[in-house]
Design an enzyme around this catalytic site. Structure first.
Site, PDB file in Angstrom:
ATOM      1  N   SER A  77     123.610  41.188  38.797  1.00  0.00           N
ATOM      2  CA  SER A  77     124.543  41.759  37.833  1.00  0.00           C
ATOM      3  C   SER A  77     124.100  43.168  37.436  1.00  0.00           C
ATOM      4  O   SER A  77     122.938  43.385  37.074  1.00  0.00           O
ATOM      5  CB  SER A  77     124.589  40.845  36.610  1.00  0.00           C
ATOM      6  OG  SER A  77     125.459  41.406  35.685  1.00  0.00           O
ATOM      7  N   GLY A  78     125.012  44.095  37.528  1.00  0.00           N
ATOM      8  CA  GLY A  78     124.715  45.473  37.143  1.00  0.00           C
ATOM      9  C   GLY A  78     124.170  46.315  38.285  1.00  0.00           C
ATOM     10  O   GLY A  78     123.858  47.489  38.101  1.00  0.00           O
ATOM     11  N   THR A 100     130.649  45.984  42.046  1.00  0.00           N
ATOM     12  CA  THR A 100     132.066  46.243  41.785  1.00  0.00           C
ATOM     13  C   THR A 100     132.386  47.719  42.025  1.00  0.00           C
ATOM     14  O   THR A 100     133.424  48.053  42.604  1.00  0.00           O
ATOM     15  CB  THR A 100     132.407  45.838  40.343  1.00  0.00           C
ATOM     16  OG1 THR A 100     131.888  44.529  40.140  1.00  0.00           O
ATOM     17  CG2 THR A 100     133.878  45.853  40.086  1.00  0.00           C
ATOM     18  N   ASN A 151     125.214  44.264  31.955  1.00  0.00           N
ATOM     19  CA  ASN A 151     126.260  45.153  32.477  1.00  0.00           C
ATOM     20  C   ASN A 151     127.451  45.130  31.509  1.00  0.00           C
ATOM     21  O   ASN A 151     127.958  44.070  31.178  1.00  0.00           O
ATOM     22  CB  ASN A 151     126.672  44.634  33.865  1.00  0.00           C
ATOM     23  CG  ASN A 151     127.709  45.523  34.532  1.00  0.00           C
ATOM     24  OD1 ASN A 151     128.174  46.502  33.942  1.00  0.00           O
ATOM     25  ND2 ASN A 151     128.069  45.164  35.753  1.00  0.00           N
ATOM     26  N   SER A 192     130.682  43.461  33.425  1.00  0.00           N
ATOM     27  CA  SER A 192     130.167  42.529  34.421  1.00  0.00           C
ATOM     28  C   SER A 192     131.274  41.611  34.936  1.00  0.00           C
ATOM     29  O   SER A 192     132.018  41.015  34.154  1.00  0.00           O
ATOM     30  CB  SER A 192     129.046  41.711  33.775  1.00  0.00           C
ATOM     31  OG  SER A 192     128.542  40.796  34.699  1.00  0.00           O
ATOM     32  N   SER A 193     131.365  41.527  36.278  1.00  0.00           N
ATOM     33  CA  SER A 193     132.364  40.599  36.847  1.00  0.00           C
ATOM     34  C   SER A 193     131.809  39.194  36.685  1.00  0.00           C
ATOM     35  O   SER A 193     130.713  38.906  37.151  1.00  0.00           O
ATOM     36  CB  SER A 193     132.562  40.857  38.334  1.00  0.00           C
ATOM     37  OG  SER A 193     132.719  42.207  38.569  1.00  0.00           O
ATOM     38  N   GLY A 223     124.944  38.069  42.795  1.00  0.00           N
ATOM     39  CA  GLY A 223     123.675  37.902  43.509  1.00  0.00           C
ATOM     40  C   GLY A 223     122.908  36.720  42.951  1.00  0.00           C
ATOM     41  O   GLY A 223     123.373  36.008  42.039  1.00  0.00           O
ATOM     42  N   GLU A 239     120.672  34.445  40.914  1.00  0.00           N
ATOM     43  CA  GLU A 239     120.455  34.509  39.454  1.00  0.00           C
ATOM     44  C   GLU A 239     119.331  33.584  39.011  1.00  0.00           C
ATOM     45  O   GLU A 239     119.324  32.405  39.353  1.00  0.00           O
ATOM     46  CB  GLU A 239     121.740  34.115  38.720  1.00  0.00           C
ATOM     47  CG  GLU A 239     122.412  35.311  38.111  1.00  0.00           C
ATOM     48  CD  GLU A 239     123.685  35.003  37.355  1.00  0.00           C
ATOM     49  OE1 GLU A 239     123.842  33.881  36.841  1.00  0.00           O
ATOM     50  OE2 GLU A 239     124.536  35.910  37.292  1.00  0.00           O
TER      51      GLU A 239
HETATM   52  N1  ATP Z   1     127.494  54.401  42.628  1.00  0.00           N
HETATM   53  C1  ATP Z   1     127.410  54.469  41.313  1.00  0.00           C
HETATM   54  N2  ATP Z   1     127.395  55.658  40.710  1.00  0.00           N
HETATM   55  C2  ATP Z   1     127.305  55.756  39.386  1.00  0.00           C
HETATM   56  N3  ATP Z   1     127.205  54.703  38.557  1.00  0.00           N
HETATM   57  C3  ATP Z   1     127.216  53.483  39.079  1.00  0.00           C
HETATM   58  C4  ATP Z   1     127.325  53.298  40.493  1.00  0.00           C
HETATM   59  N4  ATP Z   1     127.302  51.986  40.738  1.00  0.00           N
HETATM   60  C5  ATP Z   1     127.200  51.377  39.533  1.00  0.00           C
HETATM   61  N5  ATP Z   1     127.146  52.262  38.538  1.00  0.00           N
HETATM   62  C6  ATP Z   1     127.006  51.999  37.088  1.00  0.00           C
HETATM   63  O1  ATP Z   1     126.506  50.718  36.949  1.00  0.00           O
HETATM   64  C7  ATP Z   1     127.405  49.902  36.223  1.00  0.00           C
HETATM   65  C8  ATP Z   1     127.401  48.498  36.773  1.00  0.00           C
HETATM   66  O2  ATP Z   1     127.976  48.500  38.033  1.00  0.00           O
HETATM   67  P1  ATP Z   1     128.887  47.308  38.558  1.00  0.00           P
HETATM   68  O3  ATP Z   1     129.799  46.851  37.496  1.00  0.00           O
HETATM   69  O4  ATP Z   1     129.448  47.744  39.822  1.00  0.00           O
HETATM   70  O5  ATP Z   1     127.793  46.224  38.793  1.00  0.00           O
HETATM   71  P2  ATP Z   1     127.987  44.810  39.447  1.00  0.00           P
HETATM   72  O6  ATP Z   1     126.916  44.672  40.462  1.00  0.00           O
HETATM   73  O7  ATP Z   1     129.364  44.651  39.897  1.00  0.00           O
HETATM   74  O8  ATP Z   1     127.669  43.890  38.251  1.00  0.00           O
HETATM   75  P3  ATP Z   1     128.265  42.446  37.921  1.00  0.00           P
HETATM   76  O9  ATP Z   1     127.709  41.517  38.919  1.00  0.00           O
HETATM   77  O10 ATP Z   1     127.744  42.210  36.565  1.00  0.00           O
HETATM   78  O11 ATP Z   1     129.731  42.597  37.972  1.00  0.00           O
HETATM   79  C9  ATP Z   1     128.744  50.562  36.344  1.00  0.00           C
HETATM   80  O12 ATP Z   1     129.546  50.301  35.214  1.00  0.00           O
HETATM   81  C10 ATP Z   1     128.364  52.028  36.409  1.00  0.00           C
HETATM   82  O13 ATP Z   1     128.137  52.540  35.118  1.00  0.00           O
END
Ligand code: ATP
Length: 964
Positions: free
Chosen positions: A107-108, A112, A157, A160-161, A361, A363
């Site tokens: 997460s984070g 996404t 996050n 977070s999805s 991923g 957990e």
């Molecule tokens: N390539 C990137 N460039 C800039 N900031 C990023 C990038 N990727 C992620 N972030 C930052 O990190 C935060 C978390 O990313 P994201 O929501 O994609 O994580 P995730 O892996 O999908 O998490 P979750 O599993 O909780 O959904 C985003 O809101 C953004 O602020």
């Protein structure tokens, strides 16, 4: 990608397969750190992309960047998720097969964001039509809606999805996106009723309260303040600085309209969201029987009655279960509804797809429940898929290239997957049995069953089965699995009962009715537990993925504080492990660190061998063979496949790369020196040009002066130019009178040149003249002297040659004086017209011959003159002296008058005797008498004699003598 090999000491290698010690986790981390510190967040392991969340905006997602990666060979540019996206797309288009991109990480970590960026990449770079713009918009706008209902702020996050997502983007045969389809996995329903401190419920609740129109809230019976709702306040952070709920609400509302949601749909949907909030506010108290009764009756009107005689704890439990079920199923309904809108309605039916799998991923929390169990099981399955597919792909490549496969030691996690999913013997089967068997299932009975059935499995431990040392860390209600990524202890306490909500099947809310089907209440059917449902959906996901070509993106979270630039070694080491990166690298290296098509290898390194530089004309494979022989590769360092060279050690490649850099530098210097020489030459040329121009202008100003230093070069230049031009325009024969106009300063010279030229031409002409031609010319010159400009027909006569056979001895056309009016025409054997009288010229005299008999002899010495008219008639009068013996002047009509007169004059040597008269002439008839001859033009040529003896000669337009 080779482009940055040289900077590897500073920025690390772009592909982990190029790490010298590829099995060292420390070296792996070191490389990742180096790159992260240079803002290089992407690194490959072969074709897998490792991405580290930068937590700041980087300038690498612009449209220009997209265009840069579009259609470019994977290894030619620095690692990027656009390269992964583009590669999948290009292979799909060329091989017409299906693909998926698996994005995983904790997460984070940025999953996404990555999937959204890939979607944007396709939206920008794929061909589209106006009709397909709608599809594109829907694909993009399905995201905010799904995020509103499926994402939440967590500690890790802010967005977070809380569900796994697989999205197929469908393309038509032209590669244009024509539709999409989404599958969702395991929405985190528990969040609806409970949130940890610092976390929130799903975004939609806050968005509705914050942004919802007043009327809507009123209709739903909601107040704008989230603090009023028990389900929204547990995390104590309803308001978050980084989230703008009001704005997000607007985006979601707009998205709803684009993806085809009707007002009725929205009414029902928001009705459910509101119901969940109301449900959370229901409080129970105990009645006298110990049964729960509802404390605050106002909320109940929003939900169905709770009829079961439960105690207060169970009543709360049931309430939450209803809320979770409603929300969970509504989410599924939402996904289906979006799918309806994304369905391909415009493109061709048989297309290809690229699937984007954005999945949670591995957990490991402090307390890991059933949800973590499912998530980790899912990761276990996906890891297995990755290893299997990578291994398979590697083996296939070796086979294709004709290179012997060397077995690689790696951990196969199939054994753990089996532990979870095996029929009858696996953990899920045991869980099912416990839930569905008659009698009361408890957490402990489940644990006992596990110990009984899988207790001897190497990856399963409970407190009872553990050794002394580990026993302390496992509770009595826990079981521990030794996942590929590490150990996780799960709490066996949970909701194992099957909830059936008859009342919901009869709801007036269409969505609720759709979600809770009466058929589910059929007691004859053995219902599926949530675990089995998940297992089955996972199996079908794996099936979907197995049928496609894979690409992988592994996302890493660099620190827990969402801080840019901070690289937390410990946290990242864990993730490298969870994500199976070392294992993947081990498989990917499979004996060879590097492989490239012969053409690419040769193109890059050909300058290192004289035989291949600058051009190799034979097959690339042979070129590479020559090249590596020249560089000195040892046999154990490489293998030559059918289309690729395989290099075993990174150091071999690096040595080649270093040699190439030095070479490039040297090669670069040669052009630099050359450029210097050219620049100097150019400067000189310019100075010279300036001087020349200056002189030219000066020369032009002074051009009319006599030659002096100021104009000499100008004049010479003008002379030179004129002469060069004249050379091409010089007259080629004596008759050509043209001459190139000279510039004023050259008039005098030009005139001289023209005279010289004419003289020269004349001389040349004269030298080429034959004696016969010379005689002709002399004769013609006499004719010219006599007749030029005086008599009609002269001009035409110039080109008619005089004949030797005429008039030397005989043959002239004669006309009898008496027969002028009706001449009798005969032809002699030379083709001349013959009349009764002939003129015969000899060296000393002319004879007028009548019928071959000499009639009259005219001595040249006595000839007084010759007259002709200026008209084109053939009359000639030879004036003879007044002599009794002679009859008078001789009048002749002849056809070749110019020739006859000329020859007569030349023989008599008396050119000045000829007179060309106009109008009339007088002649002597004889015996002292004179006559007049009048020359005129008329409609018919004839000669007639008037009564008074005057002769009139009428000529037609044409000359009498002109036969042709
Ligand atoms: N390539 C990137 N460039 C800039 N900031 C990023 C990038 N990727 C992620 N972030 C930052 O990190 C935060 C978390 O990313 P994201 O929501 O994609 O994580 P995730 O892996 O999908 O998490 P979750 O599993 O909780 O959904 C985003 O809101 C953004 O602020």
């Amino acid at each position: 990608m080779e482009g940055a090999l040289i900077a590897r000491d500073r920025v690390g290698v772009q592909d982990f397969v190029l790490l010298d010690s590829h099995t060292s986790e420390a070296a792996f981390l070191n490389n990742l750190r180096k790159r992260y510190q240079e803002n290089l967040i992407y690194t490959y392991i072969g074709t897998l992309l490792v991405s580290v969340n930068p937590y700041k905006e980087l300038d690498i997602y612009t449209v220009t960047q997209m265009q840069l990666y579009r259609g470019v060979n994977f290894f030619e540019l620095p690692p990027h998720l656009y390269a992964i996206a583009d590669n999948a797309y290009r292979v799909m288009c060329s091989e017409y097969n299906n693909h998926f991109i698996l994005i995983s990480g904790e997460s984070g970590a940025g999953k996404t964001e990555a999937s959204k960026k890939i979607l944007q990449y396709y939206a920008v770079t794929c061909p589209t039509t106006e009709q397909l713009q709608v599809v594109r918009d829907r694909l993009l706008l399905s995201n905010p809606v799904l995020e509103a209902f499926g994402n939440a702020k967590t500690l890790r996050n802010d967005n977070s999805s809380r569900f796994g997502k697989y999205m197929d983007i469908q393309f038509d045969f032209k590669g244009a996106p024509v539709g999409g389809h989404i599958l969702s996995y395991l929405i985190e329903k528990s969040r609806v009723v409970h949130q940890n401190h610092g976390e929130r419920n799903f975004h939609i609740f806050y968005q509705l309260l914050e942004g919802g129109e007043k009327d809507l809230l009123c209709w739903l019976g909601l107040e704008r303040n989230p603090q009023k709702y028990a389900y929204l306040v547990q995390g104590r952070c309803a308001k978050v600085f980084s989230i703008n709920d009001k704005n997000d609400w607007k985006i979601v509302r707009k998205a709803f309209s684009i993806i085809d949601f009707t007002e009725k749909d929205l009414e029902h949907l928001f009705g459910i969201v509101a119901s969940v909030l109301h449900l959370g506010n229901i409080q129970f108290e105990e009645d006298s029987n110990g049964h729960a009764i509802i404390r605050n009756g106002t909320q109940i009107k929003w939900i169905s009655k709770v009829l079961s005689p439960l105690n207060v704890d169970l009543a709360f439990y049931a309430r939450d279960a209803v809320a979770k079920a409603i929300y969970g199923r509504t989410f599924t309904w939402l996904v289906n509804k979006i799918n309806g809108s994304l369905a391909n309605k415009v493109g061709s039916l048989s297309g290809t797809v690229i699937g984007l799998l954005d999945i949670y991923g591995f957990e490991v929390l402090d307390t890991n429940s059933f949800e973590q169990f499912c998530i980790n099981y899912c990761n276990e399955k996906l890891q297995q898929l990755l290893i299997e597919m990578t291994l398979k792909a590697e083996q296939e490549e070796y086979e294709m290239e004709g290179i012997e496969w060397e077995p690689i030691p790696y951990f196969n996690n199939k054994i753990i997957c089996d532990l979870v999913e095996q029929k009858h013997k696996g953990i899920i089967s045991i869980l099912d049995e416990e839930c569905l068997r008659p009698g009361e299932a408890t957490d402990l009975s489940f644990l006992e069953k596990l110990e009984e059935k899988v207790g001897d499995h190497a990856h399963f431990v409970t407190r009872k089965l553990a050794d002394q040392k580990t026993r302390k860390s496992i509770d009595w209600v826990d079981f521990r699995l030794l996942h590929y990524a590490g150990e996780v202890t799960y709490c066996a306490v949970g909701d194992f009962s099957l909830m059936v909500f008859q009342v919901l099947c009869n709801s007036k809310n269409g969505i609720v009715r759709d979600c809770f089907l009466l058929s589910e209440l059929d007691s004859r059917r053995r219902p599926e537990t949530v675990a089995t449902q998940f297992k089955n959906s996972l199996m079908s996901l794996i099936e979907i993925l197995m049928s496609k070509e894979p690409s992988y993106i592994r996302c890493i979270k660099p620190n827990e504080n969402k801080e840019p630039g901070k690289f937390d070694d410990c946290l990242i080491r864990h993730q490298v492990k969870y994500l199976g990166l070392m294992e993947h690298l081990r498989v990917r290296r499979a004996g060879f660190a590097y492989r490239r098509k012969y053409e690419h290898f040769l193109r890059r390194y050909k300058s290192l061998c004289p035989a291949t530089w600058p051009h190799w004309h034979g097959p690339a494979a042979e070129g590479v063979e020559r090249l590596i022989k020249h560089i000195g590769y040892k046999p154990e360092e490489y293998k030559l496949g059918r289309t690729k060279i395989f290099i075993r050690f990174p150091k071999t490649l690096f040595a080649t790369e270093d040699a190439f850099e030095i070479r490039k530098h040297l090669l670069g210097m040669i052009p630099a020196c050359w450029r210097g020489v050219l620049a100097r030459k150019e400067a000189k040329k310019r100075t010279w040009a300036v001087q020349i121009i200056r002189k030219f202008i000066q020369g032009f100003i002074n051009r009319k002066k006599p030659l002096c230093p100021e104009n000499v070069e100008f004049v010479r230049l003008v002379q030179y130019k004129y002469l060069m031009k004249l050379r091409d325009h010089i007259p080629r024969n004596v008759l050509d009178k043209s001459w190139l106009q000279p510039p004023s300063i050259l008039e005098e010279i030009s005139e001289m040149l023209q005279k010289m030229c004419i003289r020269n031409l004349v001389r040349k002409y004269c030298r080429g003249v034959t004696p016969e031609r010379k005689v002709q010319l002399q004769q013609k010159a006499v004719t010219s002297a006599i007749f030029r400009g005086k008599k009609e027909g002269y001009q035409q006569s110039i080109n008619l040659p005089f004949a030797d056979t005429r008039l030397s001895e005989e043959v002239l056309i004669l006309a009898p004086y008496s027969q002028y009016a009706t001449p009798v025409v005969k032809y002699d054997r030379n083709g001349f017209k013959a009349r009764e009288r002939l003129l015969v010229l000899t060296q000393s005299s002319a004879y007028v011959v009548e019928m071959a008999k000499i009639k009259q002899k005219i001595d040249y010495a006595t000839l007084k003159g010759i007259s002709t008219s200026n008209l084109g008639d053939g009359i000639v009068v030879m004036h003879v002296p007044e002599d009794n013996k002679q009859k008078g002047d001789v009048i002749l009509q002849c056809e070749h008058i110019f020739e006859m007169v000329t020859k007569l004059c030349m023989l008599a040597n008396k050119q000045n005797l000829v007179k060309v008269v106009k109008g009339s002439l007088r002649f002597r008839i004889g015996s002292g008498k004179e006559g007049t001859m009048v020359f005129t033009v008329g409609p018919e040529p004839h000669v007639f004699k008037a009564k008074d003896g005057q002769l009139t000669v009428v000529r037609l337009k044409l000359c009498l003598h002109s036969r042709s």
